[in-house]
Design an enzyme around this catalytic site. Structure first.
Site, PDB file in Angstrom:
ATOM      1  N   GLN A   1       0.854  -1.197   0.000  1.00 21.64           N
ATOM      2  CA  GLN A   1       0.000   0.000   0.000  1.00 21.64           C
ATOM      3  C   GLN A   1       0.891   1.249   0.000  1.00 21.64           C
ATOM      4  OE1 GLN A   1      -3.671  -0.689   2.827  1.00 21.64           O
ATOM      5  NE2 GLN A   1      -1.911  -1.811   3.639  1.00 21.64           N
TER       6      GLN A   1
ATOM      7  N   HIS B   1      -1.421   1.416  -4.369  1.00 27.77           N
ATOM      8  CA  HIS B   1      -1.833   2.812  -4.167  1.00 27.77           C
ATOM      9  C   HIS B   1      -0.980   3.793  -4.953  1.00 27.77           C
ATOM     10  CE1 HIS B   1      -3.966   1.772  -0.116  1.00 27.77           C
ATOM     11  NE2 HIS B   1      -4.658   1.397  -1.174  1.00 27.77           N
TER      12      HIS B   1
ATOM     13  N   CYS C   1      -4.922  13.579 -20.089  1.00 31.35           N
ATOM     14  CA  CYS C   1      -4.760  12.689 -21.271  1.00 31.35           C
ATOM     15  C   CYS C   1      -4.214  11.328 -20.838  1.00 31.35           C
ATOM     16  CB  CYS C   1      -3.825  13.355 -22.290  1.00 31.35           C
ATOM     17  SG  CYS C   1      -2.074  13.349 -21.811  1.00 31.35           S
TER      18      CYS C   1
HETATM   19  N1  APR Z   1       6.853  -2.310  12.208  1.00 31.31           N
HETATM   20  C1  APR Z   1       5.658  -2.818  11.804  1.00 31.31           C
HETATM   21  N2  APR Z   1       4.489  -2.149  11.910  1.00 31.31           N
HETATM   22  C2  APR Z   1       4.541  -0.909  12.450  1.00 31.31           C
HETATM   23  C3  APR Z   1       5.743  -0.305  12.884  1.00 31.31           C
HETATM   24  C4  APR Z   1       6.930  -1.065  12.741  1.00 31.31           C
HETATM   25  N3  APR Z   1       8.128  -0.582  13.143  1.00 31.31           N
HETATM   26  N4  APR Z   1       5.450   0.937  13.383  1.00 31.31           N
HETATM   27  C5  APR Z   1       4.112   1.097  13.248  1.00 31.31           C
HETATM   28  N5  APR Z   1       3.562  -0.013  12.706  1.00 31.31           N
HETATM   29  C6  APR Z   1       2.162  -0.276  12.404  1.00 31.31           C
HETATM   30  C7  APR Z   1       1.167   0.452  13.280  1.00 31.31           C
HETATM   31  O1  APR Z   1       0.882  -0.313  14.444  1.00 31.31           O
HETATM   32  C8  APR Z   1      -0.057   0.545  12.356  1.00 31.31           C
HETATM   33  O2  APR Z   1      -0.911  -0.568  12.575  1.00 31.31           O
HETATM   34  O3  APR Z   1       1.920   0.179  11.089  1.00 31.31           O
HETATM   35  C9  APR Z   1       0.525   0.443  10.954  1.00 31.31           C
HETATM   36  C10 APR Z   1       0.353   1.698  10.143  1.00 31.31           C
HETATM   37  O4  APR Z   1      -1.025   1.887   9.947  1.00 31.31           O
HETATM   38  P1  APR Z   1      -1.493   3.133   9.066  1.00 31.31           P
HETATM   39  O5  APR Z   1      -0.772   4.346   9.519  1.00 31.31           O
HETATM   40  O6  APR Z   1      -2.997   3.115   9.057  1.00 31.31           O
HETATM   41  O7  APR Z   1      -0.936   2.808   7.609  1.00 31.31           O
HETATM   42  P2  APR Z   1      -1.552   1.827   6.536  1.00 31.31           P
HETATM   43  O8  APR Z   1      -2.302   0.700   7.182  1.00 31.31           O
HETATM   44  O9  APR Z   1      -0.460   1.473   5.593  1.00 31.31           O
HETATM   45  O10 APR Z   1      -2.614   2.767   5.761  1.00 31.31           O
HETATM   46  C11 APR Z   1      -3.276   2.204   4.645  1.00 31.31           C
HETATM   47  O11 APR Z   1      -4.324   4.339   4.239  1.00 31.31           O
HETATM   48  O12 APR Z   1      -4.005   6.598   4.307  1.00 31.31           O
HETATM   49  C12 APR Z   1      -4.138   5.519   3.451  1.00 31.31           C
HETATM   50  O13 APR Z   1      -3.270   5.232   1.292  1.00 31.31           O
HETATM   51  C13 APR Z   1      -2.899   5.342   2.632  1.00 31.31           C
HETATM   52  O14 APR Z   1      -1.754   3.295   2.053  1.00 31.31           O
HETATM   53  C14 APR Z   1      -2.341   4.016   3.120  1.00 31.31           C
HETATM   54  C15 APR Z   1      -3.570   3.306   3.658  1.00 31.31           C
END
Ligand code: APR
Length: 235
Positions: free
Chosen positions: A96, A114, A125
């Site tokens: 993502q 994404h 275009c």
């Molecule tokens: N290792 C693994 N996971 C981690 C770490 C780490 N060091 N640090 C944080 N996390 C976890 C958090 O616990 C959280 O569950 O990564 C996750 C990040 O979640 P989000 O911030 O919601 O990101 P994501 O799930 O990728 O979001 C999905 O939402 O905003 C849109 O398009 C955007 O691709 C993104 C999508």
């Protein structure tokens, strides 16, 4: 340390989210200090935002390009590249994330559902997306295509359809092992991938806290990707 045995016939689907890049210094979206704590999605990451204020949208992606270009892959990215070398086309790596840290870490076949931060495209275009590391910062003009359209980030915004979904769902239907890494399980369609494969594949999660869709996983390995992934896979 958890270990995941991958058999010679296993087909593996890995889904990564912002968490795998957190240890590289790229902020996640929904953690404390995350991007959506400091920006409003509807102002910077939607077709409506682009129509209303393309300058503000480019300022947001210009900042993200600056942060991502200073980031380096971490042991989590390298571990997945090593897994790709071991499994070949038995691994489907879907992310993502829009940064290019999987590629910098050595992964060769990365499916960016994404979009990609360092690519742009015309909003009018059919010019194919093209590599673009320019920052397009204020107060510069919005970059224009030769057709007169505005050049936009090649990112899937809220309300748009993610990329490669046909390939992704084919890979989900074929996989026997599904691993989600560093994703809060808040955004569709990725949040439902684990449920989609349930019953046909073993399902695991890797991250410091259980995701919103944790009930969809056989097991959650709690910890940082950069710490757990290097020793996780036994092929
Ligand atoms: N290792 C693994 N996971 C981690 C770490 C780490 N060091 N640090 C944080 N996390 C976890 C958090 O616990 C959280 O569950 O990564 C996750 C990040 O979640 P989000 O911030 O919601 O990101 P994501 O799930 O990728 O979001 C999905 O939402 O905003 C849109 O398009 C955007 O691709 C993104 C999508």
């Amino acid at each position: 340390m958890p270990r995941l045995t991958i058999s010679p016939v296993d087909r593996v689907f890995v889904l990564t989210g912002a968490g795998i890049s957190a240890e590289s210094g790229i902020p996640t979206f929904r953690d404390a200090g995350g991007l959506w704590r400091n920006y409003r999605i509807e102002e910077v990451a939607s077709p409506h935002a682009w129509r209303r204020d393309p300058r503000l949208v480019w300022d947001f992606y210009s900042m993200r390009r600056k942060v991502a270009s200073a980031a380096k892959p971490n042991p989590g990215h390298f571990a997945l590249a090593t897994l790709e070398q071991a499994l070949g086309d038995r691994l489907f790596l879907c992310t993502q994330n829009v940064d290019n840290l999987h590629e910098q870490g050595g992964a060769r076949r990365v499916h960016h559902m994404h979009g990609e931060l360092f690519k742009s495209r015309c909003d009018s275009c059919s010019l194919p997306p093209f590599a673009d590391t320019s920052l397009h910062e204020s107060p510069g003009e919005i970059p224009r295509c030769s057709c007169g359209g505005k050049i936009r980030p090649h990112i899937c915004w809220f309300g748009e359809t993610p990329f490669e979904l046909e390939q992704i769902f084919r890979a989900l239907d074929e996989c026997s092992l599904f691993i989600a890494i560093g994703t809060s399980g808040s955004v569709e369609p990725a949040a439902s991938f684990a449920a989609h494969v349930a019953g046909g594949a073993r399902t695991f999660y890797v991250g410091p806290e259980a995701p919103a869709n944790h009930a969809m996983f056989d097991e959650c390995f709690l910890g940082k990707a950069g710490e757990l992934l290097p020793g996780l896979f036994s092929c």
